[in-house]
Design an enzyme around this catalytic site. Structure first.
Site, PDB file in Angstrom:
ATOM      1  CB  SER A 492     -15.650  20.129 -26.327  1.00 19.40           C
ATOM      2  OG  SER A 492     -15.641  19.497 -27.582  1.00 19.40           O
ATOM      3  CG  ASP A 578     -18.149  12.557 -25.399  1.00 20.07           C
ATOM      4  OD1 ASP A 578     -18.435  12.542 -26.619  1.00 20.07           O
ATOM      5  OD2 ASP A 578     -17.475  13.450 -24.866  1.00 20.07           O
ATOM      6  CG  HIS A 610     -19.254  16.268 -26.277  1.00 25.16           C
ATOM      7  ND1 HIS A 610     -18.006  15.808 -25.917  1.00 25.16           N
ATOM      8  CD2 HIS A 610     -19.035  17.480 -26.857  1.00 25.16           C
ATOM      9  CE1 HIS A 610     -17.094  16.681 -26.267  1.00 25.16           C
ATOM     10  NE2 HIS A 610     -17.683  17.716 -26.831  1.00 25.16           N
TER      11      HIS A 610
END
Length: 633
Positions: A492, A578, A610
């Site tokens: 991320s 995602d 994600h």
């Protein structure tokens, strides 16, 4: 009910002469404990243990009770009736629930019923997809029904194109009964389309059963209002962030007492995770990050008196209090973890200041392992601040040897880096494969004051990058660190950090791994679902040429602008579903690396978001992660 024979060794005190070390297969056999609550009679703790089945590619769950003072767990077939049902009205007449309701026309067949095989989706605004799901016109709505006739439930949000519970992660904590049961209080962000995507303004709404009317209780607050709860006296209590669009704003405990909102934590330099009232209504207990851990705190409730509000930290140590299950007499019943151990349930004696471990779900597994060692290290940053850096050393660490070392870059970007236990980014597992892990509490993390927490906003590629390099450079001075074998890994924002470091590291690192990382801030702005996040963290849109803050972000802090400097092997991992950091981010990064002739690999999980949640996918992730490090480091 079946009694279980268990090991009685305390988890934190386990020692082992065994030479077996943690590996991905062992990690994915561990039980995952989830507290449910304290039984209605106050005698037992109710919890769930989910155990992965690799063959079935799922988690299988069992339910247990254990005495609040400790003892042998008892397996129970289900938990219905064991804990108080918060969804039952105080008089027991009504029950709350929620379900998805079709509200808006979105699908081609919604508009053209005769074309039942059409696959079109038609949108007039943003929020057309969220997290890992496309908007099909359905929304979560809260219902109530007579407890004796649940089939005739009433939708308190009829025809509204809004959600309660909030998507994607909200559940029944998003709605409660008032003290007398005449009203329902629920959380909702009553915005739709593009307005929804650019705002964090959830509010608390009150639905009156008698009049069938709804009023907004927090209309004057533009940020998040969440986690409604009642004090023992019936005062509405909740968590509040002040600023719209800022998802990582300081989270405070608000109490509405006699019509006046009292902020219990406004003068305290931290942010609240979750809270519970004491039985006498004189205190609120809560969890918050502090100095690289998550601890239990208390704050007194003065009402409208002139008594000063004081926040006190109750627990302290290199562990995380991950969940406050309840207060039972003098004991706080909590879930607790550290970097070597998955969550277990503990009792903390508030008077004696002592711990007692109650569950030992994974003791047998840990008893066979030589575990890693975790050390605190305080590094001076380039601007003269002291930064906590967690250093995780391999099991049976020998300081006369040299070890390959990984810089771990945390996501968020404002997520706490504490003594947590992940089933993917597991520091104990990484260390057990022979790596030293360097995990800095760099700028942007809660637990070091609000100013430190906020310092990363609009500065993604600034001071925080110096923080990373200060951490790895400081640890690399040690004789046991192999300076020729340094890597950087993260997901991320941590994945963004890896992409950015790849352009500025000046050959410090020999390999990189980025999972669902942001690579191109412009295309990220054009495809991500929660646009408020990018507006806040980057200062606006990339086309705002007169916006100096935004232009600095999209030019100076954009990894794609530095790709010409890339020269190091990189593994790019991406989830196909995602929608937070969409698939194009990983594709662009991998394509650039390949076309530049850099050793690189692309690992796609088409059905994951994600995160990586399915057991077999998770094992592939772990095996490829360490395979890449073996090849390149």
């Amino acid at each position: 009910m079946k009694k279980l024979l268990i090991l009685t060794l305390g988890m934190m005190g386990l020692t082992s002469t065994a030479q077996e070390t943690l590996n991905p297969d062992i990690l994915w056999k561990l039980g995952r404990l989830s507290p449910i609550g304290i039984s209605k009679d106050g005698k037992n703790i109710v919890y769930k243990v989910a155990t992965p089945s690799i063959d079935e590619n799922k988690l299988n769950s069992k339910y247990y009770t254990i005495p609040v003072n400790g003892g042998i767990p008892t397996e129970v077939p289900d938990v219905k009736g064991l804990v108080a049902d918060k969804n039952l009205s105080p008089d027991g007449k009504y029950i709350l629930s929620h379900k998805e309701v079709k509200v808006a026309k979105v699908l081609g067949k919604d508009f053209y019923p005769e074309l039942k095989k059409a696959e079109a989706q038609i949108y007039d605004g943003l929020d057309y997809r969220h997290w890992d799901t496309w908007n099909d016109g359905t929304h979560n709505h809260v219902f109530y029904a007579e407890n004796t006739d649940k089939a005739r439930a009433i939708d308190i949000m009829k025809d509204e194109p809004y959600d309660s519970p909030q998507k994607p992660f909200g559940a029944d904590e998003d709605y409660i009964w008032s003290k007398d049961g005449s009203k329902i209080i629920y959380v909702s962000k009553k915005k739709a389309g593009t307005a929804y995507a650019i705002s964090t303004n959830t509010d608390l709404y009150e639905y009156d059963l008698a009049t069938k009317t709804t009023r907004n209780l927090t209309e004057n607050n533009p940020g998040y209002d969440t986690h409604p709860s009642l004090s023992p006296n019936g005062d509405l209590t909740w968590l509040q962030m002040k600023r719209d669009g800022y998802e990582a704003d300081k989270n405070d405990i608000i109490v509405n007492h006699k019509g006046i909102n009292i902020n219990l934590t406004g003068g305290w330099d931290g942010t609240v995770d979750g809270f519970k009232w004491s039985a006498d209504g004189k205190k609120v207990y809560f969890i918050a990050a502090v100095d690289g851990t998550r601890q239990l705190f208390e704050v007194n409730f003065p009402g409208l008196t002139k008594i000063a509000v004081r926040v006190n930290q109750i627990t302290n140590g290199d562990f995380d209090v991950t969940e406050l299950i309840g207060i039972n007499g003098n004991n706080a019943i909590v879930a607790r973890t550290d970097m070597n151990h998955a969550p277990e349930i503990y009792a903390y004696d508030l008077k004696k200041k002592s711990w007692k471990q109650l569950t030992t779900v994974n003791n047998e597994s840990y008893g066979k392992l030589a575990l890693s060692k975790t050390e605190r290290r305080y590094v001076t940053t380039t601007d003269g601040k002291k930064m906590l850096v967690w250093v995780i050393l391999p099991p049976n660490f020998d300081k006369t040897k040299k070890y390959p070392t990984l810089l771990y870059c945390q996501g968020g970007p404002q997520s706490a880096l504490t003594q947590s236990y992940s089933f993917r980014w597991n520091f104990s597992l990484m260390a057990s494969q022979g790596y030293i892990i360097v995990a800095p509490n760099r700028r942007g993390m809660p637990g070091h004051g609000v100013q430190w927490n906020e310092a990363i906003s609009k500065d993604w590629g600034g001071q925080v990058m110096d923080d990373y390099l200060s951490a790895i450079d400081d640890v690399a001075k040690e004789s046991y660190v192999d300076k020729s074998r340094l890597g950087a890994v993260g997901a991320s924002y941590g994945g963004y950090s890896v992409f950015y470091l790849a352009g500025i590291h000046k050959n410090r690192f020999k390999t990189f791994i980025s999972h669902c990382g942001v690579y191109n801030l412009e295309s990220m702005y054009g495809t991500t679902e929660e646009v408020f996040f990018n507006n806040w963290d980057h200062g606006g849109a990339y086309w705002e040429t007169d916006n100096a803050v935004a232009q600095k972000a999209y030019n100076q802090f954009n990894p794609i602008k530095l790709v010409n400097n890339w020269n190091t092997p990189i593994l790019v991992i991406q989830g196909g579903k995602d929608y937070r950091v969409p698939i194009g981010q990983g594709q662009e990064a991998f394509q650039a690396a390949q076309l530049k002739g850099i050793k690189s690999r692309f690992m796609l999980f088409p059905e994951e978001n994600h995160w990586v949640t399915k057991p077999q996918n998770a094992l592939v992730w772990q095996r490829e992660f360490f395979k890449w490090l073996k090849e390149t480091l």
